[in-house]
Design a protein around this motif. Structure first.
Motif, PDB file in Angstrom:
ATOM      1  N   ALA A  42       1.670   6.673  -6.821  1.00 31.81           N
ATOM      2  CA  ALA A  42       0.450   7.400  -7.293  1.00 31.81           C
ATOM      3  C   ALA A  42       0.553   8.943  -7.153  1.00 31.81           C
ATOM      4  O   ALA A  42      -0.183   9.700  -7.543  1.00 31.81           O
ATOM      5  N   ASP A  43       1.805   9.333  -6.573  1.00 35.74           N
ATOM      6  CA  ASP A  43       1.910  10.697  -6.499  1.00 35.74           C
ATOM      7  C   ASP A  43       2.499  11.398  -7.439  1.00 35.74           C
ATOM      8  O   ASP A  43       3.479  10.991  -7.886  1.00 35.74           O
ATOM      9  N   PRO A  44       1.731  12.442  -8.096  1.00 31.66           N
ATOM     10  CA  PRO A  44       2.387  12.819  -9.567  1.00 31.66           C
ATOM     11  C   PRO A  44       3.520  13.757  -9.246  1.00 31.66           C
ATOM     12  O   PRO A  44       4.545  13.665 -10.034  1.00 31.66           O
TER      13      PRO A  44
ATOM     14  N   ASP B 115       0.988  -1.140  -0.095  1.00 35.72           N
ATOM     15  CA  ASP B 115       0.128   0.011  -0.057  1.00 35.72           C
ATOM     16  C   ASP B 115       0.836   1.140  -0.071  1.00 35.72           C
ATOM     17  O   ASP B 115       0.528   2.037  -0.526  1.00 35.72           O
ATOM     18  N   ASP B 116       2.002   1.278   0.865  1.00 33.01           N
ATOM     19  CA  ASP B 116       2.732   2.361   0.675  1.00 33.01           C
ATOM     20  C   ASP B 116       3.204   2.688  -0.409  1.00 33.01           C
ATOM     21  O   ASP B 116       3.723   3.874  -0.920  1.00 33.01           O
TER      22      ASP B 116
ATOM     23  N   ALA C   2       9.098   2.391 -13.462  1.00 36.82           N
ATOM     24  CA  ALA C   2       8.900   1.037 -12.848  1.00 36.82           C
ATOM     25  C   ALA C   2       8.205   1.016 -11.636  1.00 36.82           C
ATOM     26  O   ALA C   2       8.392   1.996 -10.810  1.00 36.82           O
ATOM     27  N   SER C   3       7.074   0.035 -11.519  1.00 33.51           N
ATOM     28  CA  SER C   3       6.142   0.166 -10.472  1.00 33.51           C
ATOM     29  C   SER C   3       7.030  -0.360  -9.163  1.00 33.51           C
ATOM     30  O   SER C   3       7.749  -1.352  -9.175  1.00 33.51           O
ATOM     31  N   SER C   4       6.897   0.414  -8.138  1.00 35.49           N
ATOM     32  CA  SER C   4       7.701   0.231  -6.859  1.00 35.49           C
ATOM     33  C   SER C   4       7.144  -1.153  -6.279  1.00 35.49           C
ATOM     34  O   SER C   4       7.884  -1.821  -5.540  1.00 35.49           O
ATOM     35  N   VAL C   5       6.061  -1.554  -6.522  1.00 30.69           N
ATOM     36  CA  VAL C   5       5.427  -2.739  -6.022  1.00 30.69           C
ATOM     37  C   VAL C   5       6.192  -4.035  -6.382  1.00 30.69           C
ATOM     38  O   VAL C   5       6.451  -4.922  -5.616  1.00 30.69           O
TER      39      VAL C   5
END
Length: 165
Positions: free
Chosen positions: A24-26, A17-18, A37-40
């Motif tokens: 998601a923060d522009p 979630d974090d 790249a996605s942090s997930v």
């Protein structure tokens, strides 16, 4: 890994979630765009760590070393020195593990990251231009690459990193 104010640990499923909120923060993604790249994807990936404040466990961001040094910091944690502190711990580990050279890249217009790289003792190697399919504002000024060698790290820190076992 620990620093004065941070605990760097492998990313866990409980961090998703974090990590999603970070992406998601522009403003955090301003110099990465949707191509970042996605942090997930860092969960369970060797060479990448989540940084949390030692004092209270607050999520700060992530730090890593794949082909190059990278980090992504929560906007409300900007300007507090966490990027430099966490990245310095990653460099220390890289050189302790026998790496001879570490590089990092960012957009020329990303002054905040360029300041962090300079504080780490990294030096500008080159400016280059990429023909992006969907260029970000400022991309016309190019990308920059920085580096630090093991020898320069020793000169900067004054002490050799511990040897990996």
């Amino acid at each position: 890994m620990e620093t004065d104010r941070l605990l760097l640990r492998p990313a866990e499923p409980s961090d998703v979630d974090d990590l999603r909120a970070l992406d998601a923060d522009p403003e955090v993604m301003r110099f990465l765009g949707t191509d970042g790249a996605s942090s997930v994807g860092l969960v369970g990936r060797p060479g990448y760590w989540v940084g949390v404040e030692r004092a209270n466990g607050d999520f700060v961001g992530w730090f890593g070393l794949g082909d190059e040094l990278g980090y992504r910091i929560r906007r409300d944690k900007w300007g507090l020195g966490y990027a430099t502190e966490g990245a310095k711990a990653v460099l220390r580990k890289a050189f302790a593990d026998g790496r001879e050279r570490v590089t990092a890249q960012t957009m020329f217009v990303n002054e905040g990251s360029r300041r962090v790289l300079a504080k780490l003792g990294m030096t500008h190697v080159r400016t280059f231009f990429v023909d992006w399919e969907n260029p970000l504002p400022g991309s016309e000024h190019g990308e920059v690459e920085y580096e630090i060698t093991r020898a320069a790290w020793l000169d900067t820190t004054g002490t050799p990193p511990p040897r990996a076992r």
